[in-house]
Design a protein around this motif. Structure first.
Motif, PDB file in Angstrom:
ATOM      1  N   LEU A  43       0.800  -1.108  -0.030  1.00 46.36           N
ATOM      2  CA  LEU A  43       0.228  -0.092  -0.138  1.00 46.36           C
ATOM      3  C   LEU A  43       1.080   1.103   0.223  1.00 46.36           C
ATOM      4  O   LEU A  43       0.272   1.880  -0.505  1.00 46.36           O
ATOM      5  N   GLN A  44       1.634   1.695   0.706  1.00 46.02           N
ATOM      6  CA  GLN A  44       2.797   2.184   0.573  1.00 46.02           C
ATOM      7  C   GLN A  44       3.191   3.101  -0.609  1.00 46.02           C
ATOM      8  O   GLN A  44       3.490   4.141  -1.069  1.00 46.02           O
ATOM      9  N   GLY A  45       3.362   2.210  -1.383  1.00 41.15           N
ATOM     10  CA  GLY A  45       3.700   2.370  -2.721  1.00 41.15           C
ATOM     11  C   GLY A  45       2.581   2.815  -4.191  1.00 41.15           C
ATOM     12  O   GLY A  45       3.119   3.258  -4.711  1.00 41.15           O
ATOM     13  N   LEU A  46       1.574   2.989  -3.003  1.00 43.77           N
ATOM     14  CA  LEU A  46       0.615   3.472  -3.873  1.00 43.77           C
ATOM     15  C   LEU A  46      -0.224   4.901  -3.777  1.00 43.77           C
ATOM     16  O   LEU A  46      -1.280   5.284  -4.678  1.00 43.77           O
ATOM     17  N   ILE A  47       0.072   4.970  -2.362  1.00 40.90           N
ATOM     18  CA  ILE A  47      -1.328   6.125  -1.920  1.00 40.90           C
ATOM     19  C   ILE A  47       0.292   7.475  -1.198  1.00 40.90           C
ATOM     20  O   ILE A  47       1.496   7.083  -1.145  1.00 40.90           O
ATOM     21  N   SER A  48      -0.840   8.388  -1.634  1.00 41.15           N
ATOM     22  CA  SER A  48       0.398   9.688  -1.131  1.00 41.15           C
ATOM     23  C   SER A  48       0.558  10.134   0.423  1.00 41.15           C
ATOM     24  O   SER A  48       1.287  10.998  -0.042  1.00 41.15           O
ATOM     25  N   ASN A  49       0.001   9.762   1.580  1.00 37.96           N
ATOM     26  CA  ASN A  49       0.441   9.666   2.456  1.00 37.96           C
ATOM     27  C   ASN A  49       1.248   8.212   3.592  1.00 37.96           C
ATOM     28  O   ASN A  49       1.444   7.138   2.287  1.00 37.96           O
ATOM     29  N   ASN A  50       2.182   8.940   3.978  1.00 38.58           N
ATOM     30  CA  ASN A  50       3.246   7.653   4.488  1.00 38.58           C
ATOM     31  C   ASN A  50       2.561   6.498   5.336  1.00 38.58           C
ATOM     32  O   ASN A  50       1.812   6.758   6.445  1.00 38.58           O
ATOM     33  N   LEU A  51       2.557   5.395   5.153  1.00 41.99           N
ATOM     34  CA  LEU A  51       2.306   4.300   6.006  1.00 41.99           C
ATOM     35  C   LEU A  51       3.626   3.553   6.316  1.00 41.99           C
ATOM     36  O   LEU A  51       4.715   3.139   5.503  1.00 41.99           O
ATOM     37  N   GLY A  52       3.680   2.838   7.581  1.00 42.98           N
ATOM     38  CA  GLY A  52       4.467   2.174   7.639  1.00 42.98           C
ATOM     39  C   GLY A  52       4.310   0.554   8.426  1.00 42.98           C
ATOM     40  O   GLY A  52       2.991   0.146   9.153  1.00 42.98           O
ATOM     41  N   THR A  54       4.387  -0.648  11.301  1.00 38.89           N
ATOM     42  CA  THR A  54       3.510  -0.018  12.045  1.00 38.89           C
ATOM     43  C   THR A  54       3.015   1.276  13.503  1.00 38.89           C
ATOM     44  O   THR A  54       2.590   1.552  14.167  1.00 38.89           O
ATOM     45  N   THR A  55       2.147   1.479  11.658  1.00 38.87           N
ATOM     46  CA  THR A  55       1.224   2.848  11.264  1.00 38.87           C
ATOM     47  C   THR A  55       0.159   1.766  12.574  1.00 38.87           C
ATOM     48  O   THR A  55      -0.305   0.940  11.927  1.00 38.87           O
ATOM     49  N   THR A  56      -0.631   2.729  13.579  1.00 44.27           N
ATOM     50  CA  THR A  56      -2.036   1.814  13.783  1.00 44.27           C
ATOM     51  C   THR A  56      -3.388   3.546  13.600  1.00 44.27           C
ATOM     52  O   THR A  56      -4.097   3.311  13.997  1.00 44.27           O
ATOM     53  N   ALA A  74      -9.237   9.250  -0.308  1.00 39.53           N
ATOM     54  CA  ALA A  74      -9.325   7.749   0.571  1.00 39.53           C
ATOM     55  C   ALA A  74      -9.158   8.127   2.009  1.00 39.53           C
ATOM     56  O   ALA A  74      -7.676   8.597   1.699  1.00 39.53           O
ATOM     57  N   PHE A  75      -9.421   7.088   3.170  1.00 36.56           N
ATOM     58  CA  PHE A  75      -9.002   6.749   4.087  1.00 36.56           C
ATOM     59  C   PHE A  75      -9.119   5.861   4.098  1.00 36.56           C
ATOM     60  O   PHE A  75      -9.338   4.565   3.779  1.00 36.56           O
ATOM     61  N   ILE A  76      -7.724   5.501   5.231  1.00 36.86           N
ATOM     62  CA  ILE A  76      -7.212   4.040   5.238  1.00 36.86           C
ATOM     63  C   ILE A  76      -7.364   4.047   7.205  1.00 36.86           C
ATOM     64  O   ILE A  76      -7.023   4.484   7.587  1.00 36.86           O
ATOM     65  N   PHE A  77      -7.536   2.934   7.299  1.00 31.86           N
ATOM     66  CA  PHE A  77      -8.503   2.390   8.918  1.00 31.86           C
ATOM     67  C   PHE A  77      -7.701   0.943   8.939  1.00 31.86           C
ATOM     68  O   PHE A  77      -7.795   0.287   8.950  1.00 31.86           O
ATOM     69  N   PRO A  78      -6.097   1.830   9.250  1.00 30.73           N
ATOM     70  CA  PRO A  78      -4.867   0.502  10.219  1.00 30.73           C
ATOM     71  C   PRO A  78      -5.938  -0.089  11.509  1.00 30.73           C
ATOM     72  O   PRO A  78      -6.638   0.119  12.579  1.00 30.73           O
ATOM     73  N   ASP A  79      -5.519  -1.951  10.751  1.00 36.20           N
ATOM     74  CA  ASP A  79      -6.567  -2.298  12.370  1.00 36.20           C
ATOM     75  C   ASP A  79      -5.505  -2.415  13.744  1.00 36.20           C
ATOM     76  O   ASP A  79      -4.633  -3.116  13.417  1.00 36.20           O
ATOM     77  N   ASN A  81      -6.061  -3.819  16.535  1.00 30.77           N
ATOM     78  CA  ASN A  81      -6.458  -5.215  17.240  1.00 30.77           C
ATOM     79  C   ASN A  81      -5.366  -5.521  17.877  1.00 30.77           C
ATOM     80  O   ASN A  81      -3.904  -6.590  16.549  1.00 30.77           O
ATOM     81  N   PRO A  82      -4.188  -5.791  18.993  1.00 33.97           N
ATOM     82  CA  PRO A  82      -3.350  -6.677  19.097  1.00 33.97           C
ATOM     83  C   PRO A  82      -2.808  -8.307  18.856  1.00 33.97           C
ATOM     84  O   PRO A  82      -2.407  -8.857  18.533  1.00 33.97           O
ATOM     85  N   LYS A  83      -4.686  -8.908  18.663  1.00 31.78           N
ATOM     86  CA  LYS A  83      -4.923  -9.805  18.759  1.00 31.78           C
ATOM     87  C   LYS A  83      -4.738 -10.345  17.145  1.00 31.78           C
ATOM     88  O   LYS A  83      -4.772 -12.040  16.905  1.00 31.78           O
ATOM     89  N   SER A  84      -4.221  -9.180  15.943  1.00 35.88           N
ATOM     90  CA  SER A  84      -4.588  -9.630  14.738  1.00 35.88           C
ATOM     91  C   SER A  84      -3.133 -10.401  13.803  1.00 35.88           C
ATOM     92  O   SER A  84      -1.997 -10.059  14.851  1.00 35.88           O
ATOM     93  N   ALA A  85      -3.649 -11.745  13.803  1.00 33.09           N
ATOM     94  CA  ALA A  85      -1.844 -12.662  13.130  1.00 33.09           C
ATOM     95  C   ALA A  85      -1.342 -11.909  12.285  1.00 33.09           C
ATOM     96  O   ALA A  85      -0.008 -12.029  12.677  1.00 33.09           O
ATOM     97  N   GLU A  86      -1.906 -11.144  11.230  1.00 34.00           N
ATOM     98  CA  GLU A  86      -1.196 -10.165  10.395  1.00 34.00           C
ATOM     99  C   GLU A  86      -1.398  -8.424  10.046  1.00 34.00           C
ATOM    100  O   GLU A  86      -2.964  -8.579  10.426  1.00 34.00           O
ATOM    101  N   TRP A  87      -0.876  -7.790   9.207  1.00 29.50           N
ATOM    102  CA  TRP A  87      -1.156  -6.927   9.916  1.00 29.50           C
ATOM    103  C   TRP A  87      -2.600  -6.653   8.588  1.00 29.50           C
ATOM    104  O   TRP A  87      -2.690  -6.520   7.410  1.00 29.50           O
ATOM    105  N   THR A  88      -3.555  -5.371   9.022  1.00 30.80           N
ATOM    106  CA  THR A  88      -4.565  -5.732   8.768  1.00 30.80           C
ATOM    107  C   THR A  88      -5.193  -4.137   8.331  1.00 30.80           C
ATOM    108  O   THR A  88      -5.018  -3.898   9.246  1.00 30.80           O
ATOM    109  N   CYS A  89      -5.498  -3.536   7.666  1.00 38.67           N
ATOM    110  CA  CYS A  89      -6.252  -2.427   7.543  1.00 38.67           C
ATOM    111  C   CYS A  89      -7.753  -2.515   6.556  1.00 38.67           C
ATOM    112  O   CYS A  89      -7.713  -3.473   6.019  1.00 38.67           O
TER     113      CYS A  89
END
Length: 368
Positions: A43-52, A54-56, A74-79, A81-89
């Protein structure tokens, strides 16, 4: 549960204008779920704002094409939830463009280890709320970064609204979606393909930079080259502004913000609601002057609308050293070739938040 709430919409309608406190489901927006090991990098390579990785914190951003033209806001809503098995938004986009964005993401997927899914409307949605003097009247909401005091955005699932403080707010302050759009117009906030036409609109003309949607320190992403070049030249000649509509027999508005008149009606002579209309300067007798357009009317609710305006022709904002043609008392009208006698006039207004951010941006540019 979300679906059953729709019957409440419109129950707290205020015919005089947007209520001081309100909450509404943004039924014109949809969510796409993005997850996987490579999701942040992808996603970092496709959007105009910064994302990493560890972004929550949720944020506002844009997708562009290779020429630096807008595709989607667009709005980006990172998940978080510390129980998430993988990064999700969750990616929020206009509902009419959700399938197009999904195809765009799949086209760039290549070998990236990600999963994409269009979220069913019954499973969850995006809501907006506002409250005079306090924009956070729903717990856990995102203060809308596009303009100060505009309100907040929040993802609400069926499970989270069965009870508790969110349920109480929804029951007490539910209003019609129309008031959300009217508030957007009054603040000068464009949204969606009708106001930010895909492959045509430029991000800075659409105020994406002033609405905290672009990180100019960010590395490479699709559309970055033109955006950075525009930033370094220091010239944005057009921007989207709120406008007051009025007729020739009405007094030229002098207020700095649009005033909604529930009795003011607007019959579009072209019968093309989605088609933008040219705005041109008027002569002393009220007729349309010849020459290039000063702006385009993008949309309106009654006598309040949004328009893409040439700043030096329609406002006191100076873009170049020599200044523009604007003078106090100038009037502008909407040109209708199919109805040349139509008398719809347009008064552009520069919101305080937009003027302040615009000045801050170019002051930093000059200092550097």
């Amino acid at each position: 549960m979300l679906k059953s709430l729709r019957c409440y919409v419109g129950a707290a309608t205020n015919t005089e204008g947007p209520p001081a406190i309100g909450v509404t489901r943004l039924s014109h927006r949809r969510l796409i779920r993005l997850s996987g090991k490579d999701a942040p990098k992808f996603l970092q390579g496709l959007i105009s704002n910064n994302l990493g990785p560890t972004t929550t914190t949720p944020f506002y951003s844009a997708f562009m094409d290779a020429r630096g033209r807008m595709l989607w806001d667009a709005f980006i809503f990172p998940d978080s939830n510390p129980k998430s098995a993988e990064w999700t938004c969750f990616i929020e986009v206009d509902s009419t463009e959700a399938d197009n964005l999904l195809r765009h993401l799949k086209r760039h997927k290549l070998r990236s280890k990600i999963q994409l899914q269009l979220v069913e409307e019954e499973a969850g949605g995006v809501w907006a709320s506002w409250q005079s003097g306090d924009s956070n009247n729903i717990p856990g909401g995102l203060p809308d970064p596009r303009a100060p005091g505009f309100g907040q955005r929040i993802l609400i699932s069926g499970e989270s609204i069965k009870g508790g403080p969110i349920r109480e707010v929804l029951d007490k302050h539910m209003v019609d979606l129309r008031w959300y759009h009217l508030r957007r117009y009054m603040y000068g906030i464009p949204e969606g393909p009708q106001e930010i036409p895909p492959t045509t609109a430029l991000p800075m003309e659409s105020n994406i930079d002033l609405m905290n949607g672009i990180d100019f320190r960010k590395g490479c992403y699709v559309g970055q080259e033109l955006t950075i070049r525009t930033k370094h030249t220091g010239v944005v000649r057009k921007r989207i502004l709120p406008v007051q509509l009025y007729r020739g027999n009405e007094v030229l508005p002098t207020a700095e913000t649009p005033a909604f008149d529930p009795q003011w009606t607007f019959d579009d002579p072209s019968n093309e609601v989605s088609q933008s209309k040219d705005i041109k300067q008027l002569s002393d007798d009220g007729t349309i002057k010849k020459g290039r357009a000063a702006g385009k009317l993008l949309g309106n609710i009654g006598n309040v609308g949004l328009a893409l305006c040439r700043l030096e022709m329609m406002t006191d904002i100076r873009v170049s050293a020599e200044g523009g043609s604007w003078r106090p008392g100038m009037e502008f009208g909407v040109q209708y070739p199919e109805a040349p006698d139509a008398d719809i006039r347009v008064k552009p207004m520069v919101p305080a938040w937009l003027r302040e951010r615009e000045q801050q941006m170019w002051s930093k540019q000059k200092a550097n």
